[in-house]
Design a protein around this motif. Structure first.
Motif, PDB file in Angstrom:
ATOM      1  N   ARG A   1       1.015   4.215  -2.779  1.00 41.37           N
ATOM      2  CA  ARG A   1       0.780   5.613  -2.399  1.00 41.37           C
ATOM      3  C   ARG A   1       1.953   6.512  -2.827  1.00 41.37           C
ATOM      4  O   ARG A   1       1.771   7.605  -3.364  1.00 41.37           O
ATOM      5  CB  ARG A   1       0.568   5.717  -0.891  1.00 41.37           C
ATOM      6  CG  ARG A   1       0.214   7.139  -0.426  1.00 41.37           C
ATOM      7  CD  ARG A   1       0.157   7.242   1.088  1.00 41.37           C
ATOM      8  NE  ARG A   1      -0.996   6.567   1.649  1.00 41.37           N
ATOM      9  CZ  ARG A   1      -0.953   5.452   2.384  1.00 41.37           C
ATOM     10  NH1 ARG A   1       0.214   4.882   2.654  1.00 41.37           N
ATOM     11  NH2 ARG A   1      -2.052   4.909   2.856  1.00 41.37           N
TER      12      ARG A   1
ATOM     13  N   ARG B   1      -5.146  -8.752  -7.003  1.00 32.91           N
ATOM     14  CA  ARG B   1      -5.901  -7.714  -6.313  1.00 32.91           C
ATOM     15  C   ARG B   1      -7.057  -7.299  -7.213  1.00 32.91           C
ATOM     16  O   ARG B   1      -6.914  -6.432  -8.061  1.00 32.91           O
ATOM     17  CB  ARG B   1      -4.983  -6.525  -5.971  1.00 32.91           C
ATOM     18  CG  ARG B   1      -3.792  -6.994  -5.165  1.00 32.91           C
ATOM     19  CD  ARG B   1      -2.891  -5.958  -4.539  1.00 32.91           C
ATOM     20  NE  ARG B   1      -2.733  -4.691  -5.165  1.00 32.91           N
ATOM     21  CZ  ARG B   1      -1.887  -4.436  -6.160  1.00 32.91           C
ATOM     22  NH1 ARG B   1      -1.181  -5.394  -6.708  1.00 32.91           N
ATOM     23  NH2 ARG B   1      -1.765  -3.213  -6.619  1.00 32.91           N
TER      24      ARG B   1
ATOM     25  N   GLN C   1       0.820  -1.212   0.000  1.00 37.02           N
ATOM     26  CA  GLN C   1       0.000   0.000   0.000  1.00 37.02           C
ATOM     27  C   GLN C   1       0.852   1.260   0.000  1.00 37.02           C
ATOM     28  O   GLN C   1       0.578   2.219  -0.728  1.00 37.02           O
ATOM     29  CB  GLN C   1      -0.929   0.011   1.218  1.00 37.02           C
ATOM     30  CG  GLN C   1      -2.309  -0.529   0.939  1.00 37.02           C
ATOM     31  CD  GLN C   1      -3.351   0.038   1.899  1.00 37.02           C
ATOM     32  OE1 GLN C   1      -3.032   0.545   2.973  1.00 37.02           O
ATOM     33  NE2 GLN C   1      -4.598  -0.049   1.519  1.00 37.02           N
TER      34      GLN C   1
ATOM     35  N   GLN D   1      -8.564  -1.708  -5.112  1.00 34.91           N
ATOM     36  CA  GLN D   1      -8.390  -1.770  -3.664  1.00 34.91           C
ATOM     37  C   GLN D   1      -7.626  -0.562  -3.121  1.00 34.91           C
ATOM     38  O   GLN D   1      -7.718  -0.260  -1.929  1.00 34.91           O
ATOM     39  CB  GLN D   1      -7.660  -3.061  -3.276  1.00 34.91           C
ATOM     40  CG  GLN D   1      -8.455  -4.313  -3.572  1.00 34.91           C
ATOM     41  CD  GLN D   1      -7.697  -5.582  -3.220  1.00 34.91           C
ATOM     42  OE1 GLN D   1      -6.659  -5.535  -2.577  1.00 34.91           O
ATOM     43  NE2 GLN D   1      -8.202  -6.723  -3.658  1.00 34.91           N
ATOM     44  N   GLU D   2      -6.892   0.111  -3.986  1.00 36.13           N
ATOM     45  CA  GLU D   2      -6.103   1.265  -3.546  1.00 36.13           C
ATOM     46  C   GLU D   2      -6.648   2.600  -4.036  1.00 36.13           C
ATOM     47  O   GLU D   2      -6.084   3.652  -3.742  1.00 36.13           O
ATOM     48  CB  GLU D   2      -4.649   1.106  -4.037  1.00 36.13           C
ATOM     49  CG  GLU D   2      -3.904  -0.020  -3.358  1.00 36.13           C
ATOM     50  CD  GLU D   2      -3.444  -1.098  -4.336  1.00 36.13           C
ATOM     51  OE1 GLU D   2      -3.241  -0.788  -5.521  1.00 36.13           O
ATOM     52  OE2 GLU D   2      -3.300  -2.256  -3.899  1.00 36.13           O
TER      53      GLU D   2
ATOM     54  N   MET E   1      -7.637   5.222  -1.318  1.00 36.26           N
ATOM     55  CA  MET E   1      -6.419   5.682  -0.654  1.00 36.26           C
ATOM     56  C   MET E   1      -5.676   6.695  -1.519  1.00 36.26           C
ATOM     57  O   MET E   1      -5.204   7.727  -1.042  1.00 36.26           O
ATOM     58  CB  MET E   1      -5.515   4.492  -0.354  1.00 36.26           C
ATOM     59  CG  MET E   1      -4.157   4.857   0.207  1.00 36.26           C
ATOM     60  SD  MET E   1      -3.017   3.443   0.194  1.00 36.26           S
ATOM     61  CE  MET E   1      -2.668   3.292  -1.580  1.00 36.26           C
TER      62      MET E   1
END
Length: 239
Positions: free
Chosen positions: A145, A196, A141, A164-165, A168
């Protein structure tokens, strides 16, 4: 910006197969399709131009990654093709991304410049690969990012990431910074080599800006019906 149409991945071995697939849709249906390495390396620029000539928008997904000069030169050519989206790897670094954007702008001549997306981590990547193969000192993660922030600060229009990210990344960058998410599957679909993954409605809930869907549509018995189902889920509509 949300791309309202699901992007169909034309992951076919040759142009003839791709055109037969496109011919199953109504002639006045303007699709958004992805042409990746397999089809492009098989058929070259001609397949891109012909698909655009049929009235479709093209996401040219070649994932460029090389020294800045070479990537800038490649993007100069891509900028001439009239595609809507194209990609490079964020891991190539800031200098490469800046050079790529300059090449793309130069190739397009300032007209209809493709949006440039940076790959964060492939959806086939998992924590084990990040730690033991890439030898990255942060978790998956945090790696994603970091690449998203680097891409935004290097003038990219968005990133390609797992759904999934997506939420974020929206928090870490800017709401208008695009989050295009492959690895989209329907309930019950085989995940294949993707690790993912999410369904279209889950991706929408996670603030994806656009979804890329391949096998769930291209390998369906009725691709048009499958496309409509994916679009309803993506848009939050009732069928």
């Amino acid at each position: 910006m949300k791309i309202e149409r699901p992007i169909i991945a034309l992951d076919f071995p040759n142009a003839e197969t791709a055109y037969r697939f496109l011919d199953r849709f109504p002639k006045d249906e303007h699709l958004f399709v992805k042409i990746g390495m397999e089809l492009f390396y098989s058929e070259g620029r001609a397949v891109v131009e012909r698909v655009i000539g049929r009235g479709h928008d093209v996401f040219l997904d070649l994932k460029c990654h090389d020294i800045p000069h070479t990537v800038a030169s490649a993007m100069r050519v891509i900028g001439q093709m009239g595609v809507a989206l194209t990609t490079l790897h964020a891991s190539g670094g800031r200098e490469m991304m800046l050079a790529a954007k300059e090449g793309l702008l130069d190739g397009a001549g300032g007209n209809n410049v493709p949006q440039l997306l940076a790959i964060t981590q492939l959806t086939s990547t998992d924590e084990n690969m990040v730690a033991n193969e890439q030898l990255v000192r942060v978790n998956l993660q945090e790696s994603v990012r970091n690449y998203a922030r680097l891409a935004q600060n290097s003038g990219m229009d968005g990133v390609v990431c797992s759904a999934q990210e997506a939420a974020m990344i929206m928090e870490a960058t800017a709401p208008e910074f695009m989050r295009i998410t492959p690895g989209i599957r329907m309930v019950g679909n085989d995940h294949g080599d993707q690790k993912r993954v999410m369904t279209p409605d889950q991706a929408a809930a996670q603030h994806s800006s656009g979804i890329v869907v391949g096998r769930a549509i291209t390998q369906a018995a009725d691709p048009v019906a499958a496309y409509r189902q994916v679009m309803h889920l993506w848009r939050g509509e009732r069928e």
